[in-house]
Scaffold this active site. Sequence first.
Site, PDB file in Angstrom:
ATOM      1  N   SER A  14      -3.550  -4.955  59.796  1.00 25.30           N
ATOM      2  CA  SER A  14      -4.841  -4.651  59.174  1.00 25.30           C
ATOM      3  C   SER A  14      -5.821  -5.791  59.374  1.00 25.30           C
ATOM      4  O   SER A  14      -5.426  -6.938  59.613  1.00 25.30           O
ATOM      5  CB  SER A  14      -4.656  -4.354  57.680  1.00 25.30           C
ATOM      6  OG  SER A  14      -3.959  -5.406  57.031  1.00 25.30           O
ATOM      7  N   GLU A  16      -9.678  -7.555  58.023  1.00 23.82           N
ATOM      8  CA  GLU A  16     -10.666  -7.662  56.943  1.00 23.82           C
ATOM      9  C   GLU A  16     -12.017  -8.081  57.502  1.00 23.82           C
ATOM     10  O   GLU A  16     -12.113  -8.990  58.323  1.00 23.82           O
ATOM     11  CB  GLU A  16     -10.193  -8.678  55.902  1.00 23.82           C
ATOM     12  CG  GLU A  16     -11.132  -8.810  54.710  1.00 23.82           C
ATOM     13  CD  GLU A  16     -10.530  -9.658  53.616  1.00 23.82           C
ATOM     14  OE1 GLU A  16      -9.474  -9.244  53.071  1.00 23.82           O
ATOM     15  OE2 GLU A  16     -11.094 -10.733  53.315  1.00 23.82           O
ATOM     16  N   ASP A 108     -14.828 -13.964  42.119  1.00 27.42           N
ATOM     17  CA  ASP A 108     -15.178 -15.340  41.758  1.00 27.42           C
ATOM     18  C   ASP A 108     -16.152 -15.339  40.588  1.00 27.42           C
ATOM     19  O   ASP A 108     -17.043 -14.483  40.503  1.00 27.42           O
ATOM     20  CB  ASP A 108     -15.826 -16.054  42.951  1.00 27.42           C
ATOM     21  CG  ASP A 108     -14.861 -16.214  44.113  1.00 27.42           C
ATOM     22  OD1 ASP A 108     -13.641 -16.290  43.858  1.00 27.42           O
ATOM     23  OD2 ASP A 108     -15.330 -16.258  45.269  1.00 27.42           O
ATOM     24  N   PHE A 217     -12.618 -23.578  53.264  1.00 22.08           N
ATOM     25  CA  PHE A 217     -11.995 -22.379  52.683  1.00 22.08           C
ATOM     26  C   PHE A 217     -10.709 -22.753  51.941  1.00 22.08           C
ATOM     27  O   PHE A 217     -10.454 -22.265  50.837  1.00 22.08           O
ATOM     28  CB  PHE A 217     -11.669 -21.363  53.781  1.00 22.08           C
ATOM     29  CG  PHE A 217     -12.862 -20.664  54.361  1.00 22.08           C
ATOM     30  CD1 PHE A 217     -14.097 -20.728  53.748  1.00 22.08           C
ATOM     31  CD2 PHE A 217     -12.746 -19.939  55.534  1.00 22.08           C
ATOM     32  CE1 PHE A 217     -15.204 -20.073  54.287  1.00 22.08           C
ATOM     33  CE2 PHE A 217     -13.839 -19.279  56.073  1.00 22.08           C
ATOM     34  CZ  PHE A 217     -15.072 -19.355  55.455  1.00 22.08           C
TER      35      PHE A 217
END
Length: 297
Positions: A14, A16, A108, A217
Amino acid sequence: MKIGELLKSEFSISFEFFPPKSPEGEQELFETIKELEALKPTFVSVTYGAGGSTRDRTRRIVYRIHTETKLTVMAHLTCIAHSKEELLEILQDYKNIGIENILALRGDMPKGDFQAPKGACKYAVELVKFIRENFDNFFSVGVASYPEKHPESPNMEWEIRFFKEKVLAGADFSITQMFFDNSYYYRFVERCHKEGINIPIIPGIMPITNFSQIKKFASMCGATIPQSLVNILEPYAEDPEETTKRGVEFAIKQCEDLIANGVPGLHFYTLNKSRATLLIYQAIKHLIPPKVLSRLF
Protein backbone atom coordinates in the site's frame (compact mmCIF):
# COMPACT_ATOMS: atom_id res chain seq x y z
CA MET A 1 -13.35 -3.25 -1.16
CA LYS A 2 -12.84 -3.38 2.60
CA ILE A 3 -9.18 -3.48 3.60
CA GLY A 4 -9.88 -5.66 6.62
CA GLU A 5 -11.27 -8.34 4.31
CA LEU A 6 -8.48 -7.97 1.74
CA LEU A 7 -5.85 -8.52 4.44
CA LYS A 8 -7.33 -11.94 5.17
CA SER A 9 -6.43 -13.21 1.72
CA GLU A 10 -3.36 -11.38 0.48
CA PHE A 11 -0.02 -9.84 1.35
CA SER A 12 -0.66 -6.11 1.29
CA ILE A 13 1.32 -3.51 -0.60
CA SER A 14 0.00 0.00 0.00
CA PHE A 15 0.97 3.62 -0.60
CA GLU A 16 0.24 6.79 1.34
CA PHE A 17 -0.26 10.22 -0.21
CA PHE A 18 -0.97 13.68 1.18
CA PRO A 19 -3.35 16.25 -0.36
CA PRO A 20 -1.33 18.88 -2.29
CA LYS A 21 -1.82 22.59 -1.73
CA SER A 22 -1.88 23.63 -5.40
CA PRO A 23 -3.32 22.48 -8.74
CA GLU A 24 0.22 21.84 -9.94
CA GLY A 25 0.90 19.65 -6.94
CA GLU A 26 -2.31 17.76 -7.54
CA GLN A 27 -1.34 17.12 -11.15
CA GLU A 28 2.05 15.80 -10.05
CA LEU A 29 0.37 13.60 -7.45
CA PHE A 30 -1.89 11.97 -10.00
CA GLU A 31 1.09 11.32 -12.24
CA THR A 32 2.63 9.50 -9.26
CA ILE A 33 -0.63 7.64 -8.62
CA LYS A 34 -0.77 6.55 -12.26
CA GLU A 35 2.74 5.10 -12.04
CA LEU A 36 2.08 3.31 -8.75
CA GLU A 37 -1.35 2.04 -9.81
CA ALA A 38 0.44 -0.23 -12.28
CA LEU A 39 1.83 -2.16 -9.29
CA LYS A 40 -1.75 -3.12 -8.32
CA PRO A 41 -1.46 -2.22 -4.63
CA THR A 42 -3.95 -3.60 -2.13
CA PHE A 43 -4.91 -0.05 -1.21
CA VAL A 44 -3.75 3.56 -1.05
CA SER A 45 -4.46 6.14 1.62
CA VAL A 46 -4.76 9.93 1.82
CA THR A 47 -3.68 11.85 4.92
CA TYR A 48 -5.64 14.44 6.88
CA GLY A 49 -4.05 17.65 8.10
CA ALA A 50 -3.69 18.67 11.73
CA GLY A 51 -6.87 20.18 13.11
CA GLY A 52 -8.84 19.21 10.03
CA SER A 53 -6.89 21.71 7.94
CA THR A 54 -7.06 19.58 4.79
CA ARG A 55 -10.67 18.40 5.16
CA ASP A 56 -11.81 19.53 1.71
CA ARG A 57 -8.56 18.70 -0.04
CA THR A 58 -8.41 15.22 1.48
CA ARG A 59 -12.00 14.58 0.41
CA ARG A 60 -11.24 15.81 -3.10
CA ILE A 61 -8.20 13.55 -3.55
CA VAL A 62 -10.02 10.55 -2.06
CA TYR A 63 -12.96 11.13 -4.40
CA ARG A 64 -10.73 11.50 -7.47
CA ILE A 65 -8.83 8.30 -6.69
CA HIS A 66 -12.13 6.50 -6.08
CA THR A 67 -13.72 7.65 -9.33
CA GLU A 68 -10.74 8.00 -11.69
CA THR A 69 -8.73 4.89 -10.83
CA LYS A 70 -9.34 1.25 -9.94
CA LEU A 71 -7.59 1.63 -6.61
CA THR A 72 -9.10 0.88 -3.20
CA VAL A 73 -8.67 4.11 -1.24
CA MET A 74 -8.69 4.78 2.49
CA ALA A 75 -9.39 8.23 3.93
CA HIS A 76 -7.49 9.31 7.02
CA LEU A 77 -9.68 11.10 9.57
CA THR A 78 -8.50 12.95 12.67
CA CYS A 79 -10.96 13.77 15.43
CA ILE A 80 -9.37 16.16 17.91
CA ALA A 81 -10.59 19.39 16.26
CA HIS A 82 -14.02 18.20 15.08
CA SER A 83 -17.34 18.10 16.84
CA LYS A 84 -19.22 14.82 16.66
CA GLU A 85 -21.69 16.50 14.34
CA GLU A 86 -18.85 17.34 11.96
CA LEU A 87 -17.46 13.81 12.17
CA LEU A 88 -20.88 12.38 11.40
CA GLU A 89 -21.18 14.67 8.38
CA ILE A 90 -17.74 13.69 7.07
CA LEU A 91 -18.33 9.97 7.55
CA GLN A 92 -21.81 10.07 6.03
CA ASP A 93 -20.39 11.87 3.00
CA TYR A 94 -17.73 9.18 2.58
CA LYS A 95 -20.39 6.49 2.89
CA ASN A 96 -22.55 8.25 0.28
CA ILE A 97 -19.73 8.31 -2.29
CA GLY A 98 -18.76 4.70 -1.63
CA ILE A 99 -15.63 5.00 0.49
CA GLU A 100 -15.46 1.92 2.74
CA ASN A 101 -12.16 2.45 4.56
CA ILE A 102 -11.20 4.94 7.27
CA LEU A 103 -7.94 5.35 9.21
CA ALA A 104 -9.14 6.64 12.59
CA LEU A 105 -6.65 9.00 14.25
CA ARG A 106 -6.62 11.53 17.05
CA GLY A 107 -4.42 13.86 15.02
CA ASP A 108 -1.65 16.21 16.09
CA MET A 109 -2.66 18.74 18.71
CA PRO A 110 -3.09 22.15 17.05
CA LYS A 111 -0.56 24.73 18.17
CA GLY A 112 -1.43 27.56 20.50
CA ASP A 113 -4.22 27.81 23.05
CA PHE A 114 -6.35 25.02 21.62
CA GLN A 115 -9.65 23.88 23.07
CA ALA A 116 -11.32 20.80 21.60
CA PRO A 117 -14.98 21.29 20.61
CA LYS A 118 -17.46 20.39 23.34
CA GLY A 119 -18.17 16.66 23.30
CA ALA A 120 -15.42 15.96 20.73
CA CYS A 121 -13.64 12.63 20.40
CA LYS A 122 -10.36 13.42 22.15
CA TYR A 123 -8.63 10.11 21.36
CA ALA A 124 -8.56 7.71 18.45
CA VAL A 125 -10.28 5.00 20.50
CA GLU A 126 -13.27 7.31 20.89
CA LEU A 127 -13.36 7.86 17.14
CA VAL A 128 -13.28 4.10 16.49
CA LYS A 129 -16.20 3.63 18.90
CA PHE A 130 -18.07 6.53 17.27
CA ILE A 131 -17.69 5.00 13.81
CA ARG A 132 -18.88 1.59 15.01
CA GLU A 133 -21.82 3.05 16.93
CA ASN A 134 -23.05 5.12 14.00
CA PHE A 135 -22.09 3.01 10.98
CA ASP A 136 -21.82 -0.50 12.42
CA ASN A 137 -19.59 -2.45 10.03
CA PHE A 138 -20.01 -0.33 6.91
CA PHE A 139 -16.43 0.94 7.22
CA SER A 140 -13.29 -1.10 7.60
CA VAL A 141 -11.46 0.85 10.30
CA GLY A 142 -7.70 1.07 10.59
CA VAL A 143 -5.67 2.69 13.37
CA ALA A 144 -2.10 3.80 13.94
CA SER A 145 0.44 1.92 16.05
CA TYR A 146 3.83 2.95 17.35
CA PRO A 147 6.59 0.32 17.65
CA GLU A 148 8.78 2.83 19.53
CA LYS A 149 5.73 4.24 21.41
CA HIS A 150 3.86 7.46 20.72
CA PRO A 151 5.87 10.55 21.76
CA GLU A 152 3.24 11.28 24.42
CA SER A 153 3.26 7.76 25.91
CA PRO A 154 5.35 7.38 29.08
CA ASN A 155 6.32 3.76 28.33
CA MET A 156 5.54 0.73 26.17
CA GLU A 157 3.16 -0.75 28.75
CA TRP A 158 1.02 2.35 28.37
CA GLU A 159 1.35 2.19 24.59
CA ILE A 160 0.21 -1.45 24.35
CA ARG A 161 -2.68 -0.82 26.75
CA PHE A 162 -4.14 1.98 24.66
CA PHE A 163 -3.47 0.20 21.39
CA LYS A 164 -5.45 -2.76 22.71
CA GLU A 165 -8.32 -0.43 23.59
CA LYS A 166 -8.49 0.69 19.96
CA VAL A 167 -8.57 -2.93 18.82
CA LEU A 168 -11.31 -3.84 21.28
CA ALA A 169 -13.28 -0.80 20.11
CA GLY A 170 -13.44 -2.27 16.62
CA ALA A 171 -10.23 -1.63 14.68
CA ASP A 172 -9.67 -4.13 11.86
CA PHE A 173 -5.98 -3.50 11.20
CA SER A 174 -3.15 -1.13 12.02
CA ILE A 175 -0.40 0.72 10.18
CA THR A 176 2.73 1.55 12.14
CA GLN A 177 4.62 4.78 12.41
CA MET A 178 7.81 4.67 10.36
CA PHE A 179 10.80 2.91 11.87
CA PHE A 180 14.30 2.11 10.64
CA ASP A 181 15.25 -0.70 13.02
CA ASN A 182 13.08 -3.78 12.47
CA SER A 183 13.73 -5.08 15.97
CA TYR A 184 11.37 -2.42 17.34
CA TYR A 185 8.59 -3.77 15.12
CA TYR A 186 9.24 -7.40 16.03
CA ARG A 187 9.25 -6.67 19.77
CA PHE A 188 6.08 -4.61 19.45
CA VAL A 189 4.20 -7.35 17.58
CA GLU A 190 5.39 -9.97 20.07
CA ARG A 191 4.07 -7.88 22.96
CA CYS A 192 0.79 -7.35 21.15
CA HIS A 193 0.34 -11.09 20.63
CA LYS A 194 0.99 -11.71 24.32
CA GLU A 195 -1.83 -9.26 25.08
CA GLY A 196 -4.20 -11.04 22.71
CA ILE A 197 -3.97 -8.41 19.97
CA ASN A 198 -4.17 -10.31 16.70
CA ILE A 199 -5.19 -7.80 14.04
CA PRO A 200 -2.78 -7.30 11.10
CA ILE A 201 -0.08 -4.77 12.01
CA ILE A 202 1.35 -3.45 8.76
CA PRO A 203 4.83 -1.91 9.00
CA GLY A 204 5.17 1.62 7.68
CA ILE A 205 8.20 2.17 5.44
CA MET A 206 9.69 5.61 4.75
CA PRO A 207 12.14 5.58 1.82
CA ILE A 208 14.89 8.07 2.59
CA THR A 209 15.54 10.56 -0.20
CA ASN A 210 16.34 13.63 1.91
CA PHE A 211 18.43 13.08 5.03
CA SER A 212 17.68 16.37 6.79
CA GLN A 213 13.97 15.93 6.14
CA ILE A 214 13.98 12.42 7.57
CA LYS A 215 15.85 13.57 10.67
CA LYS A 216 13.14 16.17 11.22
CA PHE A 217 10.33 13.64 10.72
CA ALA A 218 12.03 11.14 13.01
CA SER A 219 12.47 13.66 15.81
CA MET A 220 8.80 14.66 15.58
CA CYS A 221 7.45 11.11 15.81
CA GLY A 222 10.09 9.59 18.07
CA ALA A 223 11.57 7.21 15.50
CA THR A 224 15.16 6.11 16.05
CA ILE A 225 17.62 6.44 13.19
CA PRO A 226 20.32 3.80 13.85
CA GLN A 227 23.86 5.15 13.95
CA SER A 228 24.78 2.67 11.23
CA LEU A 229 22.25 4.34 8.93
CA VAL A 230 23.46 7.82 9.91
CA ASN A 231 26.99 6.75 8.97
CA ILE A 232 25.74 5.62 5.56
CA LEU A 233 23.76 8.76 4.76
CA GLU A 234 25.58 11.62 6.47
CA PRO A 235 28.48 11.82 3.99
CA TYR A 236 25.94 12.32 1.17
CA ALA A 237 23.55 14.70 2.94
CA GLU A 238 24.06 17.36 0.23
CA ASP A 239 23.88 14.91 -2.67
CA PRO A 240 20.23 14.08 -3.46
CA GLU A 241 21.02 11.35 -5.99
CA GLU A 242 23.44 9.52 -3.74
CA THR A 243 21.14 9.95 -0.73
CA THR A 244 18.28 8.39 -2.69
CA LYS A 245 20.50 5.53 -3.86
CA ARG A 246 21.70 4.74 -0.34
CA GLY A 247 18.25 5.25 1.17
CA VAL A 248 16.65 2.90 -1.34
CA GLU A 249 19.33 0.27 -0.73
CA PHE A 250 18.61 0.46 3.01
CA ALA A 251 14.84 0.22 2.49
CA ILE A 252 15.24 -2.81 0.22
CA LYS A 253 17.17 -4.67 2.93
CA GLN A 254 14.65 -3.57 5.54
CA CYS A 255 11.73 -4.86 3.45
CA GLU A 256 13.50 -8.11 2.62
CA ASP A 257 13.96 -8.81 6.32
CA LEU A 258 10.34 -7.91 7.14
CA ILE A 259 8.97 -10.17 4.41
CA ALA A 260 11.22 -13.03 5.54
CA ASN A 261 9.78 -12.65 9.03
CA GLY A 262 6.17 -12.95 7.90
CA VAL A 263 4.75 -9.42 8.03
CA PRO A 264 1.19 -9.02 6.65
CA GLY A 265 2.21 -6.32 4.23
CA LEU A 266 4.22 -3.15 3.61
CA HIS A 267 2.87 0.41 3.69
CA PHE A 268 5.04 3.00 1.92
CA TYR A 269 5.06 6.66 2.93
CA THR A 270 5.63 8.01 -0.58
CA LEU A 271 5.68 11.77 0.11
CA ASN A 272 3.78 11.94 -3.21
CA LYS A 273 6.81 10.69 -5.16
CA SER A 274 7.02 7.42 -7.05
CA ARG A 275 10.68 6.90 -7.94
CA ALA A 276 12.06 5.51 -4.66
CA THR A 277 8.99 3.36 -4.03
CA LEU A 278 9.15 1.93 -7.56
CA LEU A 279 12.83 1.07 -7.15
CA ILE A 280 12.17 -0.70 -3.86
CA TYR A 281 9.20 -2.59 -5.25
CA GLN A 282 11.13 -3.80 -8.29
CA ALA A 283 13.84 -5.17 -5.99
CA ILE A 284 11.49 -7.02 -3.63
CA LYS A 285 8.58 -8.06 -5.85
CA HIS A 286 9.91 -11.59 -6.31
CA LEU A 287 9.76 -12.04 -2.53
CA ILE A 288 6.14 -10.93 -2.11
CA PRO A 289 4.05 -13.94 -1.04
CA PRO A 290 1.32 -15.00 -3.47
CA LYS A 291 -2.29 -14.39 -2.53
CA VAL A 292 -3.55 -16.88 0.00
CA LEU A 293 -6.47 -17.78 -2.22
CA SER A 294 -4.17 -18.73 -5.08
CA ARG A 295 -2.49 -21.31 -2.84
CA LEU A 296 -5.78 -23.09 -2.17
CA PHE A 297 -6.03 -24.59 -5.65
